[in-house]
Design a protein around this motif. Structure first.
Motif, PDB file in Angstrom:
ATOM      1  N   LEU A 153       0.739  -1.248  -0.224  1.00  0.00           N
ATOM      2  CA  LEU A 153      -0.040   0.121   0.061  1.00  0.00           C
ATOM      3  C   LEU A 153       0.867   1.599  -0.157  1.00  0.00           C
ATOM      4  O   LEU A 153       1.165   2.446  -0.365  1.00  0.00           O
TER       5      LEU A 153
ATOM      6  N   ALA B  15      -6.176  -5.484  -2.226  1.00  0.00           N
ATOM      7  CA  ALA B  15      -5.766  -4.979  -2.651  1.00  0.00           C
ATOM      8  C   ALA B  15      -4.813  -5.382  -3.444  1.00  0.00           C
ATOM      9  O   ALA B  15      -3.857  -5.395  -4.105  1.00  0.00           O
TER      10      ALA B  15
ATOM     11  N   VAL C 196      -7.943  -0.134  -3.815  1.00  0.00           N
ATOM     12  CA  VAL C 196      -8.650  -2.234  -3.635  1.00  0.00           C
ATOM     13  C   VAL C 196      -8.704  -2.274  -4.668  1.00  0.00           C
ATOM     14  O   VAL C 196      -8.813  -2.826  -5.098  1.00  0.00           O
TER      15      VAL C 196
END
Length: 467
Positions: A22, A419, A275
Motif C-alpha cells: 500500500l 488490494a 482496493v
C-alpha cells in the motif's frame, strides 16, 4: 477456531504484506504523477461540478456520490473509534498518511477504469478492475478472481460490518436485549435494504445523491461543535497524535496492535484507495477525458478520510472521554457525544451511523452487482439476479447478529485480498494513466476543455469509447 484463523490471517496481511504494498504503491504513484493529489486538487473541485457528457451515463458528481456512499460509512465512525481504542491516538496520523499516498493510487485506478470502460446497449458505460485486467493484461481468469473477491468483500465482509455496527449502536439504550435487539434490527434493516436494491443501480444513485451530502454536512457540523466547545484540549490532542505515531518502542513492541497497523487498516477500510472498488463507479461516469474521473475519485478519498474521518477523530479526542479497549467501536463514540451533548449526542450518533451505514450497504451492493455482471457477461438472468439480491439481504440480517472481532477481521481479510490483486495490476498498467494525465495537462495549458483520444497516448489496446 474460525475467528482465530481469520484474526491470524488479518494480522499477517497488515503486519507485513499490505503495509509494504500500500505505502509502496502510494509513494511510487505520488512520485510518477508528481504528487497529483496536491498539484491538481483545485482542478478536481472544478471537474466534479461539470455535468455529464451523456444523459445515459452518470455525471461526475453522481459517480462521486456512489463511490463516496460506499467509502463514507461505518469506518468513518466506528472504525476510527476502533483504531484509536486499539492502537492509540497515533493511528490517526497513519490513517492520514494512508489516505494522502493512497489518493494517488485512487487516481490511477479510476483513470484506468475510464480508459478501458465498455459501452452498454443503452449507450452508457461500465467497467472496473476486472475489465481493465481483461483488456490490458489479457488474463480473463485474474478478472474472474477479482470479480469473485469483489462480491465476497462488498456484499459479504463490508455489509456484515455495516449491519453489525447499526445493531451495535443500540447497545447504549436501556431497551437493548443482546439476543432479540440485534435480530430485530437485522430483520428491519434487511427489509429496507431489499426494497432499495430491487430498484436497481439508477435507484441507488438517486438515493445516495440525496443522502450522502446531507448526512456528511450535518455530521461535520456537530463534530466541529464538539471540538470548538473543547478548544482547550486541541493542542494536547495534536501532541498525542504525533507523539504516539512515532513512539517506535511501543509500536515495535507489539506491532499487531500498534498505531501503524490500526491506522492503515482503518484508513484503507474507510477510503478504499487502491482496493479496486471505486473504479467500478468511475467507469460509469460520462466524461470527455478519463483523467477527469481520476481526479473526482481522488477527491472522494480526501472527503472520506481527511474530512469525515478526521472530524470523528477530533470529536473523540477532544471530548474529554478517555478511550479503552472495552469501548472500541460505537460505545466510545456514543459516550464521547453524550458527554458533550447529553442524551441528544447518543441519539444523534445512532441516527448518523444508521444513515452512513445504510448508504454504505447500497453503495457496496452496487459494486457487488458489477462483479456479478462481469461473471455473467453483463447479462445475469432475472432469476439469478433476484436470488443474488435476496442473498445480499440475508447477509445484512446475519451481520446484525455477529460478534465484534469476527466481522471486522473478515472485512479486513477480504479487503486485503482485493488490494493484493488490484495493486500489482495498476503498478503494471499505470503507464497509460500517467500518459493520460500528461495529455490532460497539455490540453489545459492550451486553454482547452480536455478531450481524450487513445491515439494521443499511443494506446494500442482497443477501447469502446476513445478510438
Amino acid at each position: 477456531m474460525f475467528a482465530e484463523i481469520i484474526s491470524t490471517i488479518s494480522n499477517l496481511l497488515y503486519s507485513y504484506i499490505l503495509i509494504v504494498l500500500l505505502l509502496g504503491a502510494g509513494i511510487y504513484f505520488s512520485i510518477r504523477t508528481r504528487f497529483v493529489q496536491f498539484r491538481m486538487f483545485v482542478e478536481s473541485l472544478r471537474v466534479v461540478a461539470q455535468p455529464g457528457n451523456d444523459k445515459n451515463g452518470l455525471s461526475s458528481f453522481q459517480a462521486l456520490m456512489v463511490s463516496t456512499a460506499s467509502r463514507v460509512g461505518t469506518g468513518n465512525i466506528a472504525g476510527i473509534s476502533t483504531a484509536i481504542c486499539l492502537g492509540g491516538a497515533g493511528a490517526v496520523f497513519w490513517m492520514w498518511l494512508t489516505a494522502i499516498l493512497g489518493s494517488a493510487s485512487a487516481f490511477i485506478e479510476s483513470t484506468l477504469a475510464q480508459i478501458y470502460k465498455h459501452r452498454a446497449e443503452d449507450g452508457s458505460s461500465y467497467g472496473g478492475p476486472a475489465y481493465y485486467i481483461q483488456a490490458a493484461l489479457k488474463k480473463h481468469w485474474i478478472g474472474v478472481l477479482f470479480a469473485v473477491t469483489l462480491i465476497c468483500t462488498y456484499m459479504g465482509g463490508f455489509n456484515l460490518v455495516a449491519s453489525f455496527n447499526i445493531a451495535d449502536s443500540f447497545r447504549a439504550y436501556s431497551f437493548f436485549d443482546p439476543k432479540m435487539t440485534p435480530l430485530l434490527v437485522g430483520v428491519i434493516l434487511a427489509l429496507i435494504f431489499a426494497v432499495s436494491i430491487f430498484g436497481g443501480s439508477k435507484q441507488i444513485s438517486r438515493i445516495t445523491g440525496v443522502l450522502v451530502p446531507l448526512m456528511g454536512i450535518f455530521y461535520l457540523a456537530v463534530a466541529l461543535f464538539i471540538v470548538v466547545t473543547h478548544y482547550q484540549l486541541i493542542p494536547g490532542m495534536f501532541a498525542d497524535i504525533f507523539s504516539n505515531a512515532f513512539d517506535f518502542q511501543a509500536i515495535f513492541g507489539g506491532f499487531a496492535g500498534s498505531c501503524i497497523m490500526n491506522g492503515i487498516k482503518r484508513g484503507l477500510f474507510s477510503n478504499e484507495a487502491g482496493v479496486g472498488s471505486a473504479p467500478n463507479a468511475a467507469a460509469s461516469a460520462a466524461v470527455s477525458h478519463p483523467v477527469k474521473q481520476g481526479l473526482v475519485q481522488m477527491l472522494s478519498v480526501f472527503i472520506d478520510t481527511i474530512l469525515i474521518c478526521s472530524a470523528t477523530a477530533f470529536m473523540l479526542l477532544c471530548s474529554g472521554t478517555a478511550p479503552s479497549v472495552e469501548q472500541a467501536g460505537m460505545p466510545w463514540v456514543q459516550a464521547a457525544a453524550s458527554s458533550s451533548l447529553g442524551g441528544f449526542g447518543t441519539i444523534f450518533i445512532t441516527i448518523a451511523l444508521c444513515l452512513f451505514a445504510f448508504t454504505t450497504l447500497i453503495g457496496n451492493f452496487y459494486y457487488a452487482e458489477m462483479g456479478l455482471q462481469f461473471l455473467c457477461g453483463r447479462k445475469p438472468g432475472k432469476v439469478l439476479l433476484n436470488i443474488f439480491r435476496i442473498v445480499a439481504a440475508l447477509v445484512v440480517l446475519v451481520g446484525a447478529t455477529m460478534e465484534f472481532g469476527l466481522v471486522w477481521n473478515m472485512a479486513d481479510v477480504l479487503m486485503g485480498l482485493m488490494a493484493l490483486i488490484n495493486l500489482p495490476v495498476i503498478l503494471i498498467l499505470g503507464g497509460p494513466a500517467i500518459r493520460a494525465m500528461q495529455d490532460y495537462m497539455k490540453q489545459k495549458k492550451e486553454g482547452k476543455d480536455p478531450e481524450f483520444k487513445a491515439a494521443d497516448i499511443q494506446l494500442k489496446d482497443k477501447t469502446d469509447f476513445w478510438n
